[in-house]
Motif scaffolding. Structure first.
Motif, short mmCIF file in Angstrom:
data_model
loop_
_atom_site.label_atom_id
_atom_site.label_comp_id
_atom_site.label_asym_id
_atom_site.label_seq_id
_atom_site.Cartn_x
_atom_site.Cartn_y
_atom_site.Cartn_z
N ILE A 31 0.87 -1.18 0.00
CA ILE A 31 0.00 0.00 0.00
C ILE A 31 0.91 1.22 0.00
O ILE A 31 1.71 1.41 0.90
CB ILE A 31 -0.92 0.00 1.23
CG1 ILE A 31 -1.81 -1.24 1.20
CG2 ILE A 31 -1.74 1.27 1.29
CD1 ILE A 31 -2.66 -1.40 2.43
N LYS A 32 0.74 2.04 -1.02
CA LYS A 32 1.63 3.19 -1.16
C LYS A 32 1.08 4.43 -0.48
O LYS A 32 1.84 5.22 0.05
CB LYS A 32 1.89 3.47 -2.64
CG LYS A 32 2.63 2.34 -3.30
CD LYS A 32 2.95 2.66 -4.72
CE LYS A 32 3.71 1.48 -5.33
NZ LYS A 32 4.20 1.75 -6.64
N GLU A 33 -0.23 4.62 -0.50
CA GLU A 33 -0.79 5.85 0.05
C GLU A 33 -2.18 5.58 0.58
O GLU A 33 -2.97 4.87 -0.03
CB GLU A 33 -0.86 6.93 -1.03
CG GLU A 33 -1.28 8.27 -0.51
CD GLU A 33 -1.26 9.32 -1.61
OE1 GLU A 33 -2.14 10.19 -1.56
OE2 GLU A 33 -0.40 9.26 -2.49
N VAL A 34 -2.48 6.15 1.71
CA VAL A 34 -3.81 6.05 2.31
C VAL A 34 -4.31 7.47 2.53
O VAL A 34 -3.61 8.30 3.09
CB VAL A 34 -3.76 5.29 3.66
CG1 VAL A 34 -5.13 5.31 4.32
CG2 VAL A 34 -3.28 3.87 3.45
N GLU A 35 -5.51 7.73 2.07
CA GLU A 35 -6.10 9.05 2.24
C GLU A 35 -7.18 8.98 3.30
O GLU A 35 -8.09 8.16 3.22
CB GLU A 35 -6.71 9.52 0.92
CG GLU A 35 -7.30 10.90 1.00
CD GLU A 35 -7.91 11.35 -0.31
OE1 GLU A 35 -8.61 12.37 -0.29
OE2 GLU A 35 -7.70 10.68 -1.33
N LEU A 36 -7.07 9.80 4.31
CA LEU A 36 -8.06 9.87 5.38
C LEU A 36 -8.96 11.07 5.12
O LEU A 36 -8.48 12.21 5.02
CB LEU A 36 -7.37 10.01 6.74
CG LEU A 36 -8.28 10.17 7.94
CD1 LEU A 36 -9.14 8.92 8.12
CD2 LEU A 36 -7.46 10.41 9.18
#
Length: 95
Positions: A31-36
């Motif tokens: 997983i490269k990026e998680v947006e909250l």
């Protein structure tokens, strides 16, 4: 009597393991990026609902209070419906 049985089992174990299938290959997922995304409802929709109080001490005042509470409950439910609709709209636009 036990030694021949143990010897026979010792000879059979490698045959049992030789028939087993190989485990499936391991795949790695990164997983490269998680947006909250924070969703805040409008402040006017999170205020406490109006709570009518008894005005007077006669039985007609009690009836009026009942009607006022019924209206307050109706308005509070409308406020909650609007809040749910706003949250659903925000969730659908963030997808």
């Amino acid at each position: 009597m036990q030694k021949p049985i143990l010897a026979a089992l010792a000879l059979c174990l490698p045959a049992l393991f030789a028939c087993s299938s190989a485990p499936p290959p391991v795949t790695t997922v990164t997983i490269k990026e998680v947006e909250l995304v924070k969703i805040a409802p409008p402040a006017h929709l999170t205020q406490n609902c109006y709570e009518p109080e008894l005005q007077g001490h006669k039985w007609l005042d009690g009836i009026a209070l009942s009607e006022a509470r019924k209206l307050a409950l109706y308005e509070c439910n409308k406020q909650l419906e609007k809040l749910r609709a706003d949250i659903a709209t925000q969730l659908s636009t963030n997808d």
